[in-house]
Design a protein around this motif. Structure first.
Motif, PDB file in Angstrom:
ATOM      1  N   GLU A   1       0.660  -1.186   0.060  1.00  0.00           N
ATOM      2  CA  GLU A   1      -0.027   0.196  -0.562  1.00  0.00           C
ATOM      3  C   GLU A   1       1.065   1.100   0.208  1.00  0.00           C
ATOM      4  O   GLU A   1       0.902   2.445  -0.879  1.00  0.00           O
ATOM      5  CB  GLU A   1      -1.000   0.136   1.171  1.00  0.00           C
TER       6      GLU A   1
ATOM      7  N   ILE B   1       2.661   2.414  -3.342  1.00  0.00           N
ATOM      8  CA  ILE B   1       1.424   2.975  -4.258  1.00  0.00           C
ATOM      9  C   ILE B   1       0.999   4.009  -3.558  1.00  0.00           C
ATOM     10  O   ILE B   1       1.427   5.111  -4.590  1.00  0.00           O
ATOM     11  CB  ILE B   1      -0.048   1.940  -4.540  1.00  0.00           C
TER      12      ILE B   1
ATOM     13  N   SER C   1      -8.045  -0.482   3.475  1.00  0.00           N
ATOM     14  CA  SER C   1      -6.628  -0.206   3.456  1.00  0.00           C
ATOM     15  C   SER C   1      -5.770  -0.202   5.016  1.00  0.00           C
ATOM     16  O   SER C   1      -6.386   0.215   6.102  1.00  0.00           O
ATOM     17  CB  SER C   1      -6.724   1.313   3.116  1.00  0.00           C
TER      18      SER C   1
ATOM     19  N   GLN D   1      -9.917  -5.751  -0.193  1.00  0.00           N
ATOM     20  CA  GLN D   1      -9.042  -5.876  -2.169  1.00  0.00           C
ATOM     21  C   GLN D   1      -8.665  -4.128  -1.584  1.00  0.00           C
ATOM     22  O   GLN D   1      -9.900  -3.198  -1.683  1.00  0.00           O
ATOM     23  CB  GLN D   1      -9.545  -6.202  -2.468  1.00  0.00           C
TER      24      GLN D   1
ATOM     25  N   GLU E   1      -7.204  -2.252  -3.827  1.00  0.00           N
ATOM     26  CA  GLU E   1      -7.528  -2.067  -4.970  1.00  0.00           C
ATOM     27  C   GLU E   1      -8.890  -1.276  -5.177  1.00  0.00           C
ATOM     28  O   GLU E   1      -9.641  -0.927  -6.242  1.00  0.00           O
ATOM     29  CB  GLU E   1      -7.329  -2.879  -6.527  1.00  0.00           C
ATOM     30  N   ARG E   2      -9.911  -1.161  -4.225  1.00  0.00           N
ATOM     31  CA  ARG E   2     -11.370  -0.746  -4.499  1.00  0.00           C
ATOM     32  C   ARG E   2     -10.824   0.501  -3.273  1.00  0.00           C
ATOM     33  O   ARG E   2     -12.026   1.074  -4.316  1.00  0.00           O
ATOM     34  CB  ARG E   2     -12.239  -1.628  -2.966  1.00  0.00           C
TER      35      ARG E   2
ATOM     36  N   HIS F   1      -6.058   2.484  -7.050  1.00  0.00           N
ATOM     37  CA  HIS F   1      -5.903   1.611  -7.718  1.00  0.00           C
ATOM     38  C   HIS F   1      -5.068   1.653  -8.942  1.00  0.00           C
ATOM     39  O   HIS F   1      -5.103   2.923  -9.034  1.00  0.00           O
ATOM     40  CB  HIS F   1      -7.081   1.279  -8.992  1.00  0.00           C
ATOM     41  N   PRO F   2      -3.714   1.620  -8.994  1.00  0.00           N
ATOM     42  CA  PRO F   2      -3.019   2.187  -9.505  1.00  0.00           C
ATOM     43  C   PRO F   2      -3.094   2.347 -10.748  1.00  0.00           C
ATOM     44  O   PRO F   2      -2.080   3.156 -10.930  1.00  0.00           O
ATOM     45  CB  PRO F   2      -1.628   0.555  -9.770  1.00  0.00           C
ATOM     46  N   GLU F   3      -3.602   2.151 -11.220  1.00  0.00           N
ATOM     47  CA  GLU F   3      -3.670   3.250 -12.176  1.00  0.00           C
ATOM     48  C   GLU F   3      -5.274   3.550 -12.408  1.00  0.00           C
ATOM     49  O   GLU F   3      -6.026   5.288 -13.278  1.00  0.00           O
ATOM     50  CB  GLU F   3      -4.807   1.711 -13.707  1.00  0.00           C
ATOM     51  N   ARG F   4      -5.725   4.044 -11.501  1.00  0.00           N
ATOM     52  CA  ARG F   4      -6.631   5.327 -10.338  1.00  0.00           C
ATOM     53  C   ARG F   4      -6.061   6.644 -11.434  1.00  0.00           C
ATOM     54  O   ARG F   4      -5.001   6.571 -10.464  1.00  0.00           O
ATOM     55  CB  ARG F   4      -7.103   5.407  -9.524  1.00  0.00           C
TER      56      ARG F   4
END
Length: 506
Positions: free
Chosen positions: A308, A311, A343, A362, A364-365, A368-371
């Motif tokens: 975490e 990211i 988190s 999760q 990513e909710r 997200h790395p692509e957010r």
């Protein structure tokens, strides 16, 4: 080509009748490449305007119709410095309208184009602003020979505008009603100086040329000026408070230290070399903590924390977590909820109270790395501690860096009918006969058809006056009525808040 550089929408409080999408659709119909949004003393709808303009393939220009007790001018943004100066100027007008535009622009005209149509204003501004950035505005209500006389006297170019407040002349009565509501009077008593004539509708280049047949250069100048304005608007980068840290890298180090300190409280001491030295894990009597014979659990905690933090650090979000942590620790009664509960960083900072490992949540909710947009941490504070928390934020960061979020209140069906009926002179009793049958949360836009056909209105006497009231109410629904203060939303910036957004003192 022609571009409308003086355009008002429903975000010009109780003045404009057209929505942002309606204005942009009209611009597309007239084959305009640019459009300037120039609300009266504000930029409330500008971010939406930029977003919608992209859908319509229109270049969006930031501006404002600055109206004080003495002057009326248009400011258009040339660059980022101009945007910041415009926000400061609007804030000053919110503080007091008893001010001359020349005094506002004296030290803040860099990066701004100024359009003025009044001689006394131009006389002062020509001493401050170069002729490359100051123009005579030719708008409806100003004669061509008057504008040309001013241009000759002050050696300035003329720019033609439509001074738009509604889409078509047929919408002028709705504008008049809005002005009447704003002044709390009736249609027969409203001062005509407060109301725009039918001439202030959204004209095409051909229609404007018909209005100003001897000023084709001024019409073309509008397009030339539009192409000099800033149009590359981006709202992706988040501006974090300084937190008295040297840089984001230091913020990331501080966040890591706090997270591992919190992890010891949540799970017991973690057996690791970095950032906490090797220590035996304590045996604790809690299902949430790690015992000294459960190294796999310790490893899972460390792995999740490191994932975490990697990211969060990569995206530069560390200052955001530190701000939230700082505010949350002012009380012991907060509840963090939503996707932020996924988190372990939030959990170890005591922002949230749910162990994401125990419940297999999760990360990513949440992030997200692509957010590309900011994570959203929802926190509930006790109602009786809210004011103290807000006071703490203002005291820590200062009034010059902090402000509450503003809400915009718009006319809805029930309030629209009530306000319109008042300006038509109906009594409260007559108004309630209609409004009491319209639900508070009704969003119907076809008021006349609805009331004529719905059973709950079957005993209502719908005369000519009521029909007119309902038709006008349909047109004014969605108009910006008043600003209010959000109950808990706070904006914090690293330096001067008035350069990012205009500030209205409550």
């Amino acid at each position: 080509m022609f571009t409308s550089l003086n355009t008002h929408s429903i975000f010009s409080k109780m003045r404009g009748t057209a929505s942002l999408r309606e204005l942009l659709a009209q611009a597309v119909k007239y084959r305009m490449s640019h459009l300037a949004l120039t609300e009266v003393n504000g930029i409330w709808g500008f971010i939406r305007f930029v977003q919608f303009a992209r859908e319509f393939n229109i270049q969006s220009i930031a501006g404002v119709n600055l109206i004080t007790d003495y002057d009326d001018v248009i400011l258009l943004v040339e660059n980022q410095q101009g945007y910041e100066n415009m926000c400061r100027i609007i804030s000053d007008v919110h503080d007091s309208r008893d001010v001359h535009v020349a005094d506002l622009l004296k030290s803040r005209h860099d990066g701004l184009f100024v359009l003025a149509h009044e001689k006394h204003v131009l006389k002062k501004l020509v001493k401050l602003i170069p002729d490359t950035h100051l123009f005579v505005e030719l708008r409806p209500g100003v004669e061509e020979r008057t504008a040309k006389g001013l241009a000759k006297q002050f050696q300035l170019e003329i720019v033609a505008t439509g001074d738009v407040y509604f889409l078509s002349p047929e919408d002028q009565p709705a504008h008049k009603v809005l002005r009447t509501i704003e002044h709390n009077t009736t249609l027969t008593a409203i001062d005509s100086a407060e109301v725009k004539s039918e001439a202030h509708y959204f004209r095409s280049e051909k229609e404007l040329a018909k209005l100003f047949p001897n000023s084709l250069d001024a019409i073309n100048n509008a397009q030339y000026l539009a192409e000099r304005c800033k149009t590359d608007w981006q709202f992706l980068n988040t501006i974090f408070p300084n937190m008295d840290l040297k840089n984001t890298r230091e913020a990331s180090r501080k966040l890591r230290k706090l997270v591992y300190a919190g992890a010891e409280k949540r799970y017991g001491r973690l057996k690791m070399g970095n950032p906490i030295e090797n220590r035996d894990l304590r045996i604790v009597n809690s299902e949430h903590r790690i015992t000294n014979n459960n190294s796999s659990a310790s490893s899972a905690v460390k792995k999740r924390i490191n994932q975490e933090l990697a990211i969060i650090t990569e995206k530069g979000f560390a200052p955001y977590f530190l701000v939230v942590w700082d505010i949350v620790k002012q009380t012991n009664a907060t509840i963090g909820r939503g996707s932020g509960a996924a988190s372990i960083v939030s959990y170890c900072l005591f922002i949230t109270q749910v162990d994401p490992l125990k419940y297999n949540l999760q990360f990513e909710r949440f992030i997200h790395p692509e957010r590309v947009d900011m994570p959203d941490i929802d926190i509930d504070f006790p109602w009786d501690e809210r004011d103290d928390i807000i006071d703490y934020v203002f005291q820590k960061y200062g009034l010059h860096r902090t402000a509450m979020v503003s809400n915009q209140v718009f006319l809805q069906p029930r309030s629209a009918v009530r306000e319109v009926a008042k300006v038509y002179g109906l009594s409260n009793e007559e108004i309630k006969v209609v409004t009491k049958r319209i639900g508070w949360h009704s969003r119907r836009s076809d008021l006349l058809h609805w009331i004529e056909s719905d059973e709950r209105f079957k005993n209502l006497n719908i005369d000519t006056t009521l029909k007119e009231i309902l038709q006008i109410s349909e047109k004014v629904m969605g108009a910006f009525r008043v600003s209010s203060v959000h109950p808990g939303g706070v904006v914090i910036v690293p330096d001067e808040i008035r350069k990012y957004v205009p500030v209205l003192m409550a």
